[in-house]
Design a protein around this motif. Structure first.
Motif, PDB file in Angstrom:
ATOM      1  N   LEU A   1       2.407  10.953  33.054  1.00 40.56           N
ATOM      2  CA  LEU A   1       3.074  12.229  33.625  1.00 40.56           C
ATOM      3  C   LEU A   1       4.007  12.730  32.074  1.00 40.56           C
ATOM      4  CD1 LEU A   1       3.965  14.415  35.181  1.00 40.56           C
ATOM      5  CD2 LEU A   1       5.666  12.919  36.448  1.00 40.56           C
ATOM      6  N   ALA A   2       4.611  11.646  31.555  1.00 46.73           N
ATOM      7  CA  ALA A   2       5.509  12.185  30.544  1.00 46.73           C
ATOM      8  C   ALA A   2       4.649  12.840  29.355  1.00 46.73           C
ATOM      9  CB  ALA A   2       5.797  10.973  29.861  1.00 46.73           C
ATOM     10  N   ALA A   3       3.603  12.244  28.996  1.00 46.52           N
ATOM     11  CA  ALA A   3       2.643  12.588  28.134  1.00 46.52           C
ATOM     12  C   ALA A   3       2.158  13.992  28.220  1.00 46.52           C
ATOM     13  CB  ALA A   3       1.591  11.782  27.736  1.00 46.52           C
ATOM     14  N   SER A   4       1.743  14.111  29.544  1.00 49.05           N
ATOM     15  CA  SER A   4       1.353  15.467  30.093  1.00 49.05           C
ATOM     16  C   SER A   4       2.334  16.663  29.901  1.00 49.05           C
ATOM     17  CB  SER A   4       0.850  15.227  31.714  1.00 49.05           C
ATOM     18  OG  SER A   4      -0.224  14.470  31.674  1.00 49.05           O
ATOM     19  N   LEU A   5       3.429  16.282  30.442  1.00 45.24           N
ATOM     20  CA  LEU A   5       4.558  17.295  30.092  1.00 45.24           C
ATOM     21  C   LEU A   5       4.906  17.827  28.840  1.00 45.24           C
ATOM     22  CD1 LEU A   5       7.117  16.229  33.052  1.00 45.24           C
ATOM     23  CD2 LEU A   5       5.579  17.996  33.142  1.00 45.24           C
ATOM     24  N   VAL A   6       4.763  17.140  27.802  1.00 47.89           N
ATOM     25  CA  VAL A   6       5.039  17.506  26.697  1.00 47.89           C
ATOM     26  C   VAL A   6       3.718  17.573  25.576  1.00 47.89           C
ATOM     27  CG1 VAL A   6       7.242  16.401  26.823  1.00 47.89           C
ATOM     28  CG2 VAL A   6       5.512  15.094  25.736  1.00 47.89           C
ATOM     29  N   ALA A   7       2.605  17.633  26.104  1.00 47.65           N
ATOM     30  CA  ALA A   7       1.353  17.626  25.232  1.00 47.65           C
ATOM     31  C   ALA A   7       1.281  18.678  24.289  1.00 47.65           C
ATOM     32  CB  ALA A   7       0.070  17.602  26.269  1.00 47.65           C
ATOM     33  N   GLU A   8       1.798  20.076  25.059  1.00 54.50           N
ATOM     34  CA  GLU A   8       1.722  21.015  24.065  1.00 54.50           C
ATOM     35  C   GLU A   8       2.672  21.226  22.903  1.00 54.50           C
ATOM     36  OE1 GLU A   8       1.753  24.692  26.481  1.00 54.50           O
ATOM     37  OE2 GLU A   8       0.240  24.286  27.593  1.00 54.50           O
ATOM     38  N   THR A   9       3.833  20.657  23.188  1.00 53.60           N
ATOM     39  CA  THR A   9       4.830  20.359  21.963  1.00 53.60           C
ATOM     40  C   THR A   9       4.998  18.971  22.013  1.00 53.60           C
ATOM     41  OG1 THR A   9       5.690  22.504  22.530  1.00 53.60           O
ATOM     42  CG2 THR A   9       6.955  21.243  20.986  1.00 53.60           C
ATOM     43  N   PRO A  10       4.380  18.238  21.115  1.00 54.63           N
ATOM     44  CA  PRO A  10       4.528  16.744  21.034  1.00 54.63           C
ATOM     45  C   PRO A  10       5.902  16.224  20.506  1.00 54.63           C
ATOM     46  CG  PRO A  10       2.335  17.354  20.009  1.00 54.63           C
ATOM     47  CD  PRO A  10       3.094  18.657  20.453  1.00 54.63           C
ATOM     48  N   PRO A  11       6.557  15.428  21.342  1.00 54.46           N
ATOM     49  CA  PRO A  11       7.989  15.171  20.973  1.00 54.46           C
ATOM     50  C   PRO A  11       8.161  14.247  19.548  1.00 54.46           C
ATOM     51  CG  PRO A  11       7.068  13.484  22.450  1.00 54.46           C
ATOM     52  CD  PRO A  11       6.117  14.504  22.268  1.00 54.46           C
ATOM     53  N   LYS A  12       9.187  14.667  18.829  1.00 55.71           N
ATOM     54  CA  LYS A  12       9.594  13.793  17.888  1.00 55.71           C
ATOM     55  C   LYS A  12      10.257  12.672  17.900  1.00 55.71           C
ATOM     56  CE  LYS A  12       9.390  17.959  14.678  1.00 55.71           C
ATOM     57  NZ  LYS A  12      10.293  19.033  13.635  1.00 55.71           N
ATOM     58  N   HIS A  13      10.954  12.645  19.134  1.00 55.02           N
ATOM     59  CA  HIS A  13      11.773  11.602  19.538  1.00 55.02           C
ATOM     60  C   HIS A  13      11.688  11.140  20.759  1.00 55.02           C
ATOM     61  CE1 HIS A  13      13.745  13.252  15.657  1.00 55.02           C
ATOM     62  NE2 HIS A  13      13.870  11.597  15.363  1.00 55.02           N
ATOM     63  N   CYS A  14      11.427  10.113  21.330  1.00 52.23           N
ATOM     64  CA  CYS A  14      11.312   9.344  22.741  1.00 52.23           C
ATOM     65  C   CYS A  14      12.067   8.141  22.918  1.00 52.23           C
ATOM     66  CB  CYS A  14       9.860   9.053  22.880  1.00 52.23           C
ATOM     67  SG  CYS A  14       8.745  10.296  22.729  1.00 52.23           S
ATOM     68  N   LEU A  15      12.577   8.219  24.234  1.00 50.47           N
ATOM     69  CA  LEU A  15      13.634   7.070  24.463  1.00 50.47           C
ATOM     70  C   LEU A  15      12.869   6.510  25.901  1.00 50.47           C
ATOM     71  CD1 LEU A  15      16.280   5.441  24.606  1.00 50.47           C
ATOM     72  CD2 LEU A  15      17.252   7.316  25.807  1.00 50.47           C
ATOM     73  N   ASP A  16      12.855   5.231  25.874  1.00 48.08           N
ATOM     74  CA  ASP A  16      12.630   4.516  27.217  1.00 48.08           C
ATOM     75  C   ASP A  16      13.680   3.791  27.572  1.00 48.08           C
ATOM     76  OD1 ASP A  16      10.826   3.992  29.418  1.00 48.08           O
ATOM     77  OD2 ASP A  16       9.791   2.231  28.336  1.00 48.08           O
ATOM     78  N   LEU A  17      14.333   4.002  28.849  1.00 43.64           N
ATOM     79  CA  LEU A  17      15.290   3.151  29.275  1.00 43.64           C
ATOM     80  C   LEU A  17      14.897   2.032  30.089  1.00 43.64           C
ATOM     81  CD1 LEU A  17      17.450   6.229  30.648  1.00 43.64           C
ATOM     82  CD2 LEU A  17      17.799   4.677  28.614  1.00 43.64           C
ATOM     83  N   GLY A  18      15.259   0.788  29.724  1.00 43.64           N
ATOM     84  CA  GLY A  18      15.045  -0.481  30.539  1.00 43.64           C
ATOM     85  C   GLY A  18      13.354  -0.703  30.136  1.00 43.64           C
ATOM     86  N   CYS A  19      13.056  -0.809  28.918  1.00 40.99           N
ATOM     87  CA  CYS A  19      11.783  -0.557  28.490  1.00 40.99           C
ATOM     88  C   CYS A  19      10.766  -2.029  28.795  1.00 40.99           C
ATOM     89  CB  CYS A  19      11.554  -0.311  26.982  1.00 40.99           C
ATOM     90  SG  CYS A  19      12.231  -1.619  25.924  1.00 40.99           S
ATOM     91  N   GLY A  20      11.486  -2.949  29.105  1.00 39.03           N
ATOM     92  CA  GLY A  20      10.955  -4.187  29.710  1.00 39.03           C
ATOM     93  C   GLY A  20      10.025  -4.642  28.244  1.00 39.03           C
ATOM     94  N   ILE A  21       8.664  -4.886  28.606  1.00 45.20           N
ATOM     95  CA  ILE A  21       8.000  -5.533  27.396  1.00 45.20           C
ATOM     96  C   ILE A  21       7.351  -4.497  26.672  1.00 45.20           C
ATOM     97  CG2 ILE A  21       7.393  -7.747  28.867  1.00 45.20           C
ATOM     98  CD1 ILE A  21       4.876  -6.520  29.774  1.00 45.20           C
ATOM     99  N   GLY A  22       7.666  -3.353  27.158  1.00 42.65           N
ATOM    100  CA  GLY A  22       7.276  -2.117  26.033  1.00 42.65           C
ATOM    101  C   GLY A  22       6.127  -1.397  26.485  1.00 42.65           C
ATOM    102  N   SER A  23       5.363  -1.381  27.402  1.00 46.24           N
ATOM    103  CA  SER A  23       4.205  -0.767  27.960  1.00 46.24           C
ATOM    104  C   SER A  23       4.126   0.610  27.674  1.00 46.24           C
ATOM    105  CB  SER A  23       3.431  -1.347  28.850  1.00 46.24           C
ATOM    106  OG  SER A  23       4.500  -1.312  30.093  1.00 46.24           O
TER     107      SER A  23
END
Length: 265
Positions: A52-74
């Motif tokens: 869902l995250a990738a779909s929402l920003v597909a037209e304008t690819p993000p330069k900076h992303c943050l994952d809160l509580g990223c766990g093992i990083g998947s």
């Protein structure tokens, strides 16, 4: 040949190779993910949140992303694979999970553009800047709601030792750049907590979808997105996503979703 950017394996894999009680699993394209055999492992909610995250920003690819509580990083790795020009930060409080995530970043050769910060994202100073995309997969159950596993990693990944959806929304809100989405998930039976948490953080829901594990079953998860209240965007409630049909086979839509995120057929 797998789609997406190939992993850039480092010359020396001696410190990255799976140790006892670990395995190295396919994730997206030819990218791999280190996981413990007896601990927390990547799951459906990680895949759906990243998609869902990738779909929402597909037209304008993000330069900076943050994952809160990223766990093992998947989720972080899915997004790094999908957006090869993005720089990414993951925040994780459990040393074991953070260590696995760091090694996975190194294995896939993205250590120069992705980092794991070990700490509690609720505390000031862990992450101070803003991002074009923020994600999070909170634990689903309040402490005391059931028995907790004594296996490594598992209890804090399932029970809210450091807060649930409310804490994630509060932490995400000041880290959203103008117009940026925060994408998260919640257990379906905890769904009534989501809207109050979003509103209390000064955000508004813009996307909502329930996830049905198999035809005829009740939903298992909710996947949703929010933006700051100054973004005028109506809420879009999508039809439920059914993962498997009545025969237990993956539905065509779910197979397409997996393919979009580079997962093997």
């Amino acid at each position: 040949m797998a789609l997406g950017p190939p992993p850039q394996l480092p010359d020396d894999l001696s410190e990255l190779w799976p140790g006892p009680d670990e395995d190295l699993c396919w994730l997206a394209g030819n990218w791999r993910l280190l996981q413990r055999l007896d601990g927390h492992r990547t799951s459906l909610d990680d895949l759906l949140t990243a998609h869902l995250a990738a779909s929402l920003v597909a037209e304008t690819p993000p330069k900076h992303c943050l994952d809160l509580g990223c766990g093992i990083g998947s989720v972080l790795l899915f997004l790094a694979w999908r957006f090869p020009e993005a720089r990414l930060v993951g925040v994780e409080a459990q040393d074991v999970s953070a260590g696995l995530a760091k090694r996975s970043l190194a294995w896939n050769g993205i250590g120069a553009r992705a980092e794991i910060r070990v700490g509690d994202f609720r505390k000031p100073g862990v992450v101070e800047t803003t991002f074009a995309l923020v994600t999070g997969t909170p634990p689903y159950f309040p402490v005391g709601a059931g028995p907790e596993s004594d296996r490594v990693q598992r209890a804090p990944c399932r029970f809210e030792h450091r807060g649930g959806i409310e804490a994630y929304c509060t932490a995400a809100a000041p880290r959203l750049a103008p117009g940026a989405p925060f994408v998260a998930c919640e257990a379906w039976n905890q769904r009534e907590r989501v809207e109050p948490a979003v509103r209390a953080a000064g955000l508004r829901l813009v996307r909502w979808r329930e996830i049905v594990p198999r035809t005829g079953k009740e939903p298992l998860l909710c996947i949703f997105a929010m933006r700051r209240v100054d973004v005028a965007e109506p809420l879009l409630v999508e039809p439920p996503l059914v993962v498997r049909d009545e025969h237990g086979r993956r539905t065509e839509e779910f197979r397409s979703l997996r393919a979009a995120m580079g997962m093997p057929a």
